[in-house]
Motif scaffolding. Sequence first.
Motif, PDB file in Angstrom:
ATOM      1  N   HIS A 115      26.096  28.136  35.526  1.00 33.73           N
ATOM      2  CA  HIS A 115      27.516  27.176  34.783  1.00 33.73           C
ATOM      3  C   HIS A 115      27.435  25.137  35.630  1.00 33.73           C
ATOM      4  N   SER A 136      35.983  29.776  36.556  1.00 29.85           N
ATOM      5  CA  SER A 136      35.254  30.928  35.694  1.00 29.85           C
ATOM      6  C   SER A 136      36.320  32.201  35.955  1.00 29.85           C
ATOM      7  N   GLY A 137      36.000  33.300  35.999  1.00 34.29           N
ATOM      8  CA  GLY A 137      37.289  34.218  35.621  1.00 34.29           C
ATOM      9  C   GLY A 137      36.793  35.359  37.175  1.00 34.29           C
ATOM     10  N   GLY A 138      35.453  35.126  37.452  1.00 35.44           N
ATOM     11  CA  GLY A 138      35.040  35.515  38.550  1.00 35.44           C
ATOM     12  C   GLY A 138      35.263  34.555  40.001  1.00 35.44           C
ATOM     13  N   PHE A 166      44.961  33.332  34.924  1.00 32.68           N
ATOM     14  CA  PHE A 166      44.830  33.436  33.513  1.00 32.68           C
ATOM     15  C   PHE A 166      45.426  34.524  32.564  1.00 32.68           C
ATOM     16  N   ASP A 167      43.597  35.571  33.218  1.00 33.13           N
ATOM     17  CA  ASP A 167      43.460  37.053  31.997  1.00 33.13           C
ATOM     18  C   ASP A 167      45.007  37.587  32.399  1.00 33.13           C
ATOM     19  N   PRO A 178      40.748  37.483  26.210  1.00 34.76           N
ATOM     20  CA  PRO A 178      40.421  36.890  27.369  1.00 34.76           C
ATOM     21  C   PRO A 178      41.538  35.490  27.346  1.00 34.76           C
ATOM     22  N   GLY A 180      42.822  32.835  28.997  1.00 31.43           N
ATOM     23  CA  GLY A 180      43.068  32.059  29.341  1.00 31.43           C
ATOM     24  C   GLY A 180      42.833  31.302  27.590  1.00 31.43           C
ATOM     25  N   ASP A 184      46.290  28.903  26.977  1.00 30.49           N
ATOM     26  CA  ASP A 184      46.289  26.994  26.182  1.00 30.49           C
ATOM     27  C   ASP A 184      46.708  27.203  25.484  1.00 30.49           C
ATOM     28  N   GLY A 263      34.184  28.414  32.624  1.00 30.44           N
ATOM     29  CA  GLY A 263      35.268  28.859  30.898  1.00 30.44           C
ATOM     30  C   GLY A 263      36.517  28.097  31.251  1.00 30.44           C
ATOM     31  N   VAL A 264      37.162  28.055  32.418  1.00 38.07           N
ATOM     32  CA  VAL A 264      38.390  27.215  32.603  1.00 38.07           C
ATOM     33  C   VAL A 264      38.309  25.638  32.151  1.00 38.07           C
ATOM     34  N   ASN A 267      40.186  24.374  29.051  1.00 37.35           N
ATOM     35  CA  ASN A 267      40.864  24.605  29.046  1.00 37.35           C
ATOM     36  C   ASN A 267      41.948  22.953  28.585  1.00 37.35           C
ATOM     37  N   CYS A 292      30.803  26.693  28.018  1.00 38.97           N
ATOM     38  CA  CYS A 292      31.860  26.142  29.086  1.00 38.97           C
ATOM     39  C   CYS A 292      31.435  27.834  28.974  1.00 38.97           C
ATOM     40  N   THR A 293      31.587  28.145  28.211  1.00 39.02           N
ATOM     41  CA  THR A 293      32.167  29.634  29.521  1.00 39.02           C
ATOM     42  C   THR A 293      30.623  30.494  28.891  1.00 39.02           C
TER      43      THR A 293
HETATM   44  O1  KG4 Z   1      32.830  31.538  32.811  1.00 38.02           O
HETATM   45  P1  KG4 Z   1      33.050  32.780  31.541  1.00 38.02           P
HETATM   46  O2  KG4 Z   1      32.661  32.485  30.317  1.00 38.02           O
HETATM   47  O3  KG4 Z   1      32.861  34.091  32.473  1.00 38.02           O
HETATM   48  C1  KG4 Z   1      32.700  34.057  34.198  1.00 38.02           C
HETATM   49  O4  KG4 Z   1      31.908  33.724  34.155  1.00 38.02           O
HETATM   50  O5  KG4 Z   1      33.846  33.938  34.663  1.00 38.02           O
HETATM   51  O6  KG4 Z   1      34.405  32.528  32.242  1.00 38.02           O
HETATM   52  C2  KG4 Z   1      35.785  32.937  31.569  1.00 38.02           C
HETATM   53  C3  KG4 Z   1      37.008  33.525  32.404  1.00 38.02           C
HETATM   54  C4  KG4 Z   1      37.804  33.810  31.565  1.00 38.02           C
HETATM   55  O7  KG4 Z   1      38.662  34.003  32.304  1.00 38.02           O
HETATM   56  C5  KG4 Z   1      38.669  33.158  30.339  1.00 38.02           C
HETATM   57  O8  KG4 Z   1      40.538  33.284  30.137  1.00 38.02           O
HETATM   58  C6  KG4 Z   1      38.848  31.692  31.215  1.00 38.02           C
HETATM   59  O9  KG4 Z   1      37.827  31.591  31.177  1.00 38.02           O
HETATM   60  N1  KG4 Z   1      39.186  30.698  29.992  1.00 38.02           N
HETATM   61  C7  KG4 Z   1      39.648  29.846  29.589  1.00 38.02           C
HETATM   62  C8  KG4 Z   1      40.028  29.314  28.839  1.00 38.02           C
HETATM   63  N2  KG4 Z   1      38.866  29.645  28.231  1.00 38.02           N
HETATM   64  C9  KG4 Z   1      38.253  30.524  28.488  1.00 38.02           C
HETATM   65  N3  KG4 Z   1      41.187  29.830  30.902  1.00 38.02           N
HETATM   66  C10 KG4 Z   1      41.543  29.102  30.360  1.00 38.02           C
HETATM   67  N4  KG4 Z   1      42.241  27.926  29.001  1.00 38.02           N
HETATM   68  C11 KG4 Z   1      41.114  27.962  28.371  1.00 38.02           C
HETATM   69  N5  KG4 Z   1      40.760  27.572  27.492  1.00 38.02           N
END
Ligand code: KG4
Length: 326
Positions: A115, A136-138, A166-167, A178, A180, A184, A263-264, A267, A292-293
């Motif tokens: 990332h 991120s999500g984790g 967020f989730d 998801p 987030g 947003d 991922g976040v 936002n 980002c994701t």
């Molecule tokens: O980095 P990622 O794709 O996966 C991990 O490695 O965890 O992140 C996923 C996270 C999810 O919790 C998703 O809801 C969040 O990123 N996310 C967002 C947005 N786009 C993805 N959170 C807030 N606003 C966004 N626009």
Amino acid sequence: MNVLGIESSCDETAVSVVKDGRKILSNVINSQIEIHTIYGGVVPEIASRNHIQNISEITKIAVKKAKISLEDIDVIACTYGPGLVGALLVGLSYGKALSYALDKPLVGVNHIEGHIAANYITYKELEPPFLCVMMSGGNTQIVHVKGYTEFEVLGRTKDDAIGEAFDKVARVGGLGYPGGPKIDKMAELGEANIELPKTHIDGLDFSFSGIKTAIINLHHKNPNVKKEDLCASFEKQITEMLMEKVNMAIELSKMDKIVLAGGVSANSYIRREFEKLNEKGIKVYMPDLKLCTDNAAMIASAGYYDYIAGKRDDLSLNAVPNLKLD
Ligand code: KG4
């Protein structure tokens, strides 16, 4: 040098070819979001099964799109943690098999390092050292990136990751998975007019479970609260909590380069708040939205820098679901 990156730590099967750590030749992502949406979150076994079904085809497409042949690949870089063990094992085993069959070196990559490396693709001039806010999500952590392969975690979440908050809030509000991106969008239509508790925690660590629970309780007690306002209030408050620690980290480290990751960092409200740091003389870097994701270009980029630093793995490399950065 062409690095083939493989990513399968959660619900994206992704393969990419990146040249010299910075130039994307191909970046193919097969997202399983639609499959998991009906369950309200990722079902690990279903994720693993879908990775197995897709990985071979995704790899073929990635190599073809890069306009190279398998023999032109110099290094194979695979995510080996953190993530869902079954999901990780699919990409890792596939990468090991490719490495053995093609007789090319194998490098196991930490997903979080990936990332961070997404920024090297977005900004060709970016070099460490810098402060990275990994969201991120984790994971949620503030990292001092001392070199391409040298990291010191300065602060991390004590409970939920920011993406997890967020989730979960989105799930309770019936917004889907998801959460987030849904929060947003919905927050843009509302007003941040609801007061929420702020968790105080010493140093550079975070805690996001309190605000998550407050929102969930509020929603249950008063289901008529406008969802748009709830989303806007949640987003504003959680961003304030984040920025408080980021400002503290800037002050303590005296660094003037901030890099977002995870991922976040897609936002829009959080991006706008970080942009304000530019006015204070801090240079802010944010990965391209599509990087980002989860994707494999970031894994190939991190794998390139690991390889240059001398990292090599063999066929005994195993998945490490709770792999840490430092
Ligand atoms: O980095 P990622 O794709 O996966 C991990 O490695 O965890 O992140 C996923 C996270 C999810 O919790 C998703 O809801 C969040 O990123 N996310 C967002 C947005 N786009 C993805 N959170 C807030 N606003 C966004 N626009």
